[in-house]
Scaffold this motif. Structure first.
Motif, PDB file in Angstrom:
ATOM      1  N   ASN A  29       0.823  -1.208   0.000  1.00 39.49           N
ATOM      2  CA  ASN A  29       0.000   0.000   0.000  1.00 39.49           C
ATOM      3  C   ASN A  29       0.855   1.254   0.000  1.00 39.49           C
ATOM      4  O   ASN A  29       0.554   2.216  -0.699  1.00 39.49           O
ATOM      5  CB  ASN A  29      -0.884   0.030   1.255  1.00 39.49           C
ATOM      6  N   SER A  30       1.907   1.242   0.816  1.00 35.70           N
ATOM      7  CA  SER A  30       2.637   2.487   1.045  1.00 35.70           C
ATOM      8  C   SER A  30       4.113   2.320   0.713  1.00 35.70           C
ATOM      9  O   SER A  30       4.621   1.207   0.589  1.00 35.70           O
ATOM     10  CB  SER A  30       2.469   2.923   2.504  1.00 35.70           C
ATOM     11  N   GLY A  35       4.253   7.052   4.380  1.00 34.72           N
ATOM     12  CA  GLY A  35       2.889   6.595   4.141  1.00 34.72           C
ATOM     13  C   GLY A  35       2.318   6.984   2.791  1.00 34.72           C
ATOM     14  O   GLY A  35       1.111   6.871   2.576  1.00 34.72           O
ATOM     15  N   VAL A  61      10.788   5.700   8.295  1.00 37.82           N
ATOM     16  CA  VAL A  61      10.473   4.540   9.136  1.00 37.82           C
ATOM     17  C   VAL A  61      10.161   3.376   8.205  1.00 37.82           C
ATOM     18  O   VAL A  61       9.289   3.488   7.343  1.00 37.82           O
ATOM     19  CB  VAL A  61       9.268   4.813  10.065  1.00 37.82           C
ATOM     20  N   PRO A  62      10.891   2.247   8.357  1.00 45.25           N
ATOM     21  CA  PRO A  62      10.719   1.150   7.406  1.00 45.25           C
ATOM     22  C   PRO A  62       9.312   0.549   7.433  1.00 45.25           C
ATOM     23  O   PRO A  62       8.712   0.393   8.493  1.00 45.25           O
ATOM     24  CB  PRO A  62      11.748   0.108   7.853  1.00 45.25           C
ATOM     25  N   ASN A  63       8.852   0.213   6.249  1.00 43.89           N
ATOM     26  CA  ASN A  63       7.560  -0.436   6.070  1.00 43.89           C
ATOM     27  C   ASN A  63       7.692  -1.918   6.452  1.00 43.89           C
ATOM     28  O   ASN A  63       8.457  -2.660   5.840  1.00 43.89           O
ATOM     29  CB  ASN A  63       7.154  -0.279   4.597  1.00 43.89           C
ATOM     30  N   GLU A  64       6.953  -2.301   7.461  1.00 44.18           N
ATOM     31  CA  GLU A  64       6.993  -3.667   7.985  1.00 44.18           C
ATOM     32  C   GLU A  64       6.722  -4.699   6.880  1.00 44.18           C
ATOM     33  O   GLU A  64       7.413  -5.723   6.760  1.00 44.18           O
ATOM     34  CB  GLU A  64       5.898  -3.758   9.056  1.00 44.18           C
ATOM     35  N   ALA A  65       5.724  -4.420   6.030  1.00 46.90           N
ATOM     36  CA  ALA A  65       5.334  -5.376   4.992  1.00 46.90           C
ATOM     37  C   ALA A  65       6.437  -5.536   3.946  1.00 46.90           C
ATOM     38  O   ALA A  65       6.579  -6.605   3.350  1.00 46.90           O
ATOM     39  CB  ALA A  65       4.039  -4.931   4.331  1.00 46.90           C
TER      40      ALA A  65
ATOM     41  N   ASP B 239       5.403   7.218  15.884  1.00 43.78           N
ATOM     42  CA  ASP B 239       5.681   6.227  14.828  1.00 43.78           C
ATOM     43  C   ASP B 239       6.241   6.854  13.556  1.00 43.78           C
ATOM     44  O   ASP B 239       6.426   6.162  12.564  1.00 43.78           O
ATOM     45  CB  ASP B 239       4.462   5.341  14.549  1.00 43.78           C
TER      46      ASP B 239
ATOM     47  N   ARG C  63       6.947   0.414  10.698  1.00 37.88           N
ATOM     48  CA  ARG C  63       5.586   0.949  10.773  1.00 37.88           C
ATOM     49  C   ARG C  63       4.687   0.036   9.937  1.00 37.88           C
ATOM     50  O   ARG C  63       5.162  -0.637   9.022  1.00 37.88           O
ATOM     51  CB  ARG C  63       5.542   2.382  10.233  1.00 37.88           C
ATOM     52  N   PRO C  64       3.385  -0.006  10.247  1.00 37.87           N
ATOM     53  CA  PRO C  64       2.482  -0.826   9.439  1.00 37.87           C
ATOM     54  C   PRO C  64       2.337  -0.246   8.036  1.00 37.87           C
ATOM     55  O   PRO C  64       2.537   0.956   7.828  1.00 37.87           O
ATOM     56  CB  PRO C  64       1.154  -0.769  10.203  1.00 37.87           C
ATOM     57  N   ASP C  65       2.015  -1.122   7.082  1.00 39.32           N
ATOM     58  CA  ASP C  65       1.913  -0.726   5.676  1.00 39.32           C
ATOM     59  C   ASP C  65       0.586   0.000   5.422  1.00 39.32           C
ATOM     60  O   ASP C  65      -0.329  -0.536   4.808  1.00 39.32           O
ATOM     61  CB  ASP C  65       2.019  -1.984   4.807  1.00 39.32           C
ATOM     62  N   VAL C  66       0.509   1.213   5.909  1.00 36.80           N
ATOM     63  CA  VAL C  66      -0.734   1.978   5.828  1.00 36.80           C
ATOM     64  C   VAL C  66      -0.466   3.312   5.118  1.00 36.80           C
ATOM     65  O   VAL C  66       0.547   3.954   5.372  1.00 36.80           O
ATOM     66  CB  VAL C  66      -1.270   2.265   7.252  1.00 36.80           C
TER      67      VAL C  66
END
Lengths: 508, 492, 100
Positions: A29-30, A35, A61-65, B239, C63-66
């Motif tokens: 998504n991001s 974001g 900030v690294p994207n977890e996915a 965050d 961070r979450p992929d949002v």
């Protein structure tokens, strides 16, 4: 032409090829560190924020996915997953790079050594002059897979064909900047342009199966660079390599490497030396040419990214990612061969594409395993031809697994003939109506009533005394003509094998 | 004088209570603040930009809450200044650099947003050493800031404007940033309470980075309680900063009055004996520790020899990270750009050379060299390992002590121009503060004495364990109460 | 280790700083003096010591992929020295084709 001369060159020289493949994680998504949405194209600078514009004070900030997708890819290629890994800054000034450094990985990538097995057959197999020319399989090592961020894009104004050279000025768009980019580096285990193509194609299939990227070489979401050197056969020392860029299709990858191998051989044959440089594939001119090299040597001044902390993956975390690994094409192919008795070639074609394989499996589940083979034949035959002819995506096709299962079942039950089935399929694909409905409306039910067939046979025998005489005099090849007459009499609905059987009896 | 100038000396708590009790409005506070600034700013030059429109809008918001009978946030109506490296929409963020002289913030710094959400009024943006490179605020493209205690002297740096604004009572609190002492050293030189929280405690998002692994935002105030109130507001996980921690945030004011009885206080002896540490500073530090002992603390001494290598490690790590962080100032997306670039490389090279001041160029060159091929291990690698040893040494010290005490600055405020031509002697100003940044530890400087010869303030540094700002502030509050100094400078 | 004038010029090029001869000479002296003072650190016994890049033991910060709202194009280009058709304008690029 390079391609024609490749075989001759490869008789004398061995090529040593390694690939660097960048894959944008387009399914996310991001972006990698912010974001902003991941997408292709759009109005310039409309998917940007302080982070991907490199504004003063913004932090990544690294994207977890994205991290998970990279580890997933690593597991799919049997890579070692690093227990300790880190992002580094790779520093150089360039206008499409907002921070004037790229956040990448250096000596501590997420994934270490792995491999990918490829199969080569057909004409391409002959490029391996050291083998017998038949199909073969070979294992290509994967050195590493790491994660980084993509750059922005530039449009060069006032030059020719949008190239930098000769441009008056350039426009910079950061929509793509920060898109998660996974880089795979192969070992220099590749020996022919065909192997390079197969490697890239197979990697693409795996990425598509993992669902991490759309892997579009045209849109640049999969980009392949190659390092090539050649050496005389029998030589163990590596030659000087060149790096080839701008290979925007699998064909371009193959042709550019073939060109470069022949070019290097020509240079060496004339007593020259290969210059270590980056070369650009020009798809229209069908040749590689050296990029103007920078005045200074690269000094990227890598150092650990201080805006981030390191990664330590626990065994449990890695296992959880491993549990998300879908069945990959090779495993699926073996299962199709084992469970459904498909040939290796059929199983390969059916297993490569996730959606296609799922369609097949659903149809088989509905029709029953014994009908797997005819379902496979339909999918690889008429159905594929239909999809290809209209460039219809499988997901947009009106044919459903249930419809295909029903079609194969009615054929198996003898309700319609093979010829009728083709008609039914065509209509089904056009309208989306179920086979049963089409058969009903068209009155296609095959007549297997022996009484009706005998009556029709009698009528044909009475009406054609000359042909009957010829047949009885020994011209038995007329049987086909008689079948046709009976089928016409029955408006095509007679069961052909019964018609044949009764005719032979009555004429005999 | 009118009631308005009297407001200048109030504590954050008194302001909030005064507004809640309708003795004066937030609007009154804003007007009194700017009236006071009108008087003192010309001599001090603490500000790069004043933001009366933003301050009045924020005050109107507070006054509307009062009128509606709503609960006021903890820093309601408290005049606050921001170091000019913190982004806030509606302001310029210049880092006191020519390269950013026209830069308008397109977004907000998290810590600033949190401070304003807690009710503080944004009065203006404060002068600093360019990109926070310096210890005197002389390295500003917009002129030097003068120390309110003696206008011929520096206020320290790099957060000199933030320190001077609080010392001169132009604002109640301010935010600074501290990479090697840039909050605590000017705090000591201006007689203010100046704190660097634990690394990771306060989000760095939106503050223009100097050295990412060392930078931390913290408050200036005139009391330990106000420092605790600001820390309450700006702390906590964010965050948008990957180095921000999820540690719970206590109410830092809750334990301020608990005293020091039984606490183990360690005086760092070898730092006092360091060449260049003025005798009056050493004596004031020893006196502070004796005062704590008299309040019931268990006092001991310890040496931290590894910390003496802190300066060397810092002058590799800081410039290395800075050289990278400052690459983005390239004249393409923002910032100074030469008018007639022949090509992109020419644009980069001349825009940057024109836009950066001498100290910034020095640090970029030093950092680029330290990271360049062939020197990484000798410099950056060695510095990072030295950093490990310094951290271990502190870890060991904190097994014996709850807090450590050192001087904040080796000397009182020096004369403007005195060290400007000698970068090395300027670098020594941070010899006591730098080790904390390397180890990520919290430290607070509070005024502990005035120089007998010059009358200038002397600061003492109290060092806490990681994420134990509460104990550190508790010790600071006890000392503050016992010393009961009048720290109002002549120019206030 | 002593820094030569050529080193200083090389570093200035890496850092993209157009410095005058006078600046180069002064910086050569200053950098040598600063690094000379740092030499003492090189004498420490650092055998087997792990480097610290952060003082806090934080790991795996993600961070979450949002998707989150970014900047409008106007804000993105607010500080652009030169913009055209929604893009940042740069002069011609010499010496390197198609990226590095």
């Amino acid at each position: 032409m390079a391609k024609d001369r490749l075989a001759g060159v490869l008789e004398r020289y061995e090529a040593v090829i390694g690939l660097e493949i960048h894959t944008e994680l387009t399914s996310l998504n991001s972006k990698m560190f912010c974001g902003c949405p991941v997408a292709f194209g759009g109005e310039p600078n409309t998917r940007v924020c302080p982070v991907c514009l490199g504004m003063p004070g913004a932090l990544p900030v690294p994207n977890e996915a994205a991290v998970e997708a990279t580890v997933l890819a690593g597991l799919a290629l049997d890579c070692e997953i690093a227990p300790f890994s880190q992002f580094h800054r790779k520093q150089y000034f360039y206008p499409d790079m907002p921070k004037d450094y790229q956040i990448s990985q250096y000596d501590l990538p997420f994934c270490g050594l792995g491999h990918l097995d490829i199969e080569v057959d057909g004409e391409g197999a002959k490029q391996r002059v050291d083998l017998d020319g038949g199909p073969y399989a070979t294992r290509i090592g994967v050195t590493r897979i790491h994660l980084e961020e993509d750059t922005g894009k530039m449009v060069h104004v006032g030059g020719s064909e949008g190239r930098i050279a000769g441009a008056d000025h350039s426009l910079v768009d950061f929509n793509r900047a920060g898109t998660p980019l996974m880089e795979l580096v192969s070992e220099p285990d590749i020996r022919t342009p065909e192997e390079a193509r197969r490697f890239a194609q197979k990697l693409r299939l795996i990425m598509l199966n993992l669902g991490v990227s759309d892997c579009s070489m045209e849109e640049g979401s999969m980009r392949v660079d190659g390092n090539v050197s050649i050496r005389l056969r029998g030589e163990t020392e590596l030659g000087t390599k060149t790096e080839i860029k701008n290979m925007n299709s699998f064909k371009a990858l193959h042709d550019a490497l073939a060109f470069e191998i022949v070019r290097q051989a020509d240079v060496l044959d004339e007593g020259g030396r290969i210059v270590q440089e980056t070369r650009h594939w020009d798809v229209t001119a069908k040749r590689t040419s050296a990029l103007r090299s920078k005045e200074e040597a690269h000094d990227y001044r890598y150092f650990p990214e201080p805006d981030m902390v390191p990664f330590e993956f626990s065994a449990g975390w890695i296992d959880a990612i491993r549990a998300r690994l879908p069945e990959l094409p090779d495993a699926r192919r073996e299962r199709f061969m084992r469970d459904f008795g498909l040939s290796s070639a059929d199983a390969r074609t059916l297993s490569e594409d996730v959606e296609f394989a799922a369609f097949f499996e659903e149809a088989v589940a509905l029709a029953g395993t014994p009908l797997a083979k005819p379902i496979a034949n339909w999918m690889l035959g008429d159905f594929s031809a239909y999809l290809n002819a209209g460039t219809v995506a499988l997901s947009d096709a009106k044919v459903t697994p249930a419809m295909l299962a029903e079609l194969v079942q009615v054929i198996d039950a003898g309700t319609i003939s093979g010829k009728q089935a083709k008609q039914v399929f065509t209509e089904m694909a056009e309208t989306g109506d179920a086979p049963g409905a089409i058969i009903e409306i068209r009155g296609m039910k095959q007549v297997s009533d022996t009484g009706a067939i005998e009556a029709a046979v009698e009528r044909v025998i009475i009406a054609n005394p000359d042909e009957v005489a010829s047949y009885r005099a020994g011209k038995t090849t007329l049987i086909g003509w008689f079948v046709g007459q009976v089928m016409r009499e029955m408006r095509g609905q007679g069961n052909p094998s019964l018609v044949n059987e009764i005719l032979v009896k009555k004429l005999g | 004088m009118s009631q308005k100038t009297d407001l200048a000396g109030l504590s954050a708590r008194a302001i909030r209570e005064g507004i809640a009790g309708k003795r004066f409005s937030a609007g009154d506070v804003v007007e009194a603040t700017y009236a006071h600034i009108d008087v003192h700013e010309p001599g001090i030059h603490a500000f790069n930009e004043l933001t009366p429109d933003l301050a009045r809008a924020a005050a109107a918001h507070i006054d509307a809450k009062v009128a509606a009978g709503e609960e006021l946030p903890p820093l309601a109506g408290v005049p606050a200044a921001l170091k000019d490296n913190m982004n806030l929409v509606g302001t310029h963020t210049t880092c006191s650099s020519r390269i950013l002289s026209d830069f308008k913030s397109p977004y907000d710094c998290t810590a600033v947003r949190r401070l304003l959400d807690a009710g503080a009024l944004p009065i203006g943006k404060c002068n600093m050493d360019e990109f926070a490179f310096g210890s005197s605020t002389e390295n500003s493209a917009f002129g030097v800031t003068h120390n309110p205690w003696d206008l011929s002297r520096v206020p320290g740096g790099s957060s000199g404007g933030s320190a001077a604004a609080v010392a001169a009572r132009m604002v109640t609190v301010s935010l600074g940033s501290d990479t090697g002492g840039s909050i605590r050293q000017p705090g000591a030189l201006t007689g203010t309470v100046a704190m660097k929280p634990t690394y990771g405690r306060v989000s760095r998002y939106g503050i223009v980075a100097f050295a990412s692994s060392l930078d931390q935002i913290g408050p200036f105030s005139r009391s330990v309680e106000d420092a605790a109130l600001v820390l309450n507001a700006i702390s906590g996980h964010d965050d948008t900063d990957a180095t921000s921690v999820r540690e719970p945030v206590p109410d830092f004011t809750a334990t301020l009055g608990d005293g020091v009885k039984g606490l183990r206080v360690g005086l760092v002896r070898d730092m006092l004996d360091l060449e260049g540490c003025a005798a009056e500073v050493r004596e004031a530090t020893e006196m502070s520790v004796r005062t704590l002992e008299s309040l019931g603390a268990q006092v001991g001494e310890i040496d931290l020899p590894m910390s003496q290598h802190g300066l060397a490690a810092y002058y590799i790590i800081g410039p290395a990270e800075a050289s990278s962080n400052l690459a983005r100032f390239d004249g393409i997306r923002y910032g100074h750009r030469v008018s007639d670039p022949s090509d992109v490389v020419d644009l980069y090279m001349r825009s940057r050379a024109e836009g950066f001041g001498p100290e910034t160029i020095r640090r970029i060159m030093l950092g680029t060299y330290a990271l360049s091929a062939g020197y990484y291990d000798a410099y950056y690698g060695t510095a990072q390992k030295t950093r490990t040893l310094i951290t271990r040494e502190f870890d060991a010290a904190f097994e014996q002590f709850d807090v450590l005490v050192t001087p904040t600055s080796p000397t009182v405020a020096f004369k403007i121009g005195e060290k400007a031509e000698d970068p090395l002697s300027m670098y020594l100003s941070d010899v006591f503060t730098i080790p904390l940044n390397l180890a990520g530890l919290p430290g607070v400087s509070i005024p502990c004495a005035k120089s007998e010869s010059t009358g200038l303030p002397i600061g003492v540094q109290i060092i806490g364990k990681h994420f134990d700002e509460a104990t550190m502030l508790r010790v600071a509050a006890a000392l503050e109460g016992a010393l009961d100094l009048d720290m109002r400078p002549p120019a206030a | 280790m002593s820094i030569s004038e050529a080193d200083v010029r090389h570093v200035a090029m890496l850092a993209r700083l157009a410095l005058s001869d006078e600046q180069i000479t002064r910086l050569q002296g200053e950098l040598n003096s600063i690094l000379g003072n740092i030499e003492k650190m090189q004498e420490l016994d650092l055998e087997g010591v792990e480097p610290t890049s952060h003082s806090i033991p934080l790991r795996n910060a993600t961070r979450p992929d949002v998707v989150r709202p970014g900047l409008s194009r106007d804000l993105a280009l607010l500080n652009a020295p030169q913009a055209e058709n929604g893009a940042f304008v740069i002069p011609r690029i010499v010496g390197a084709e198609e990226g590095a």
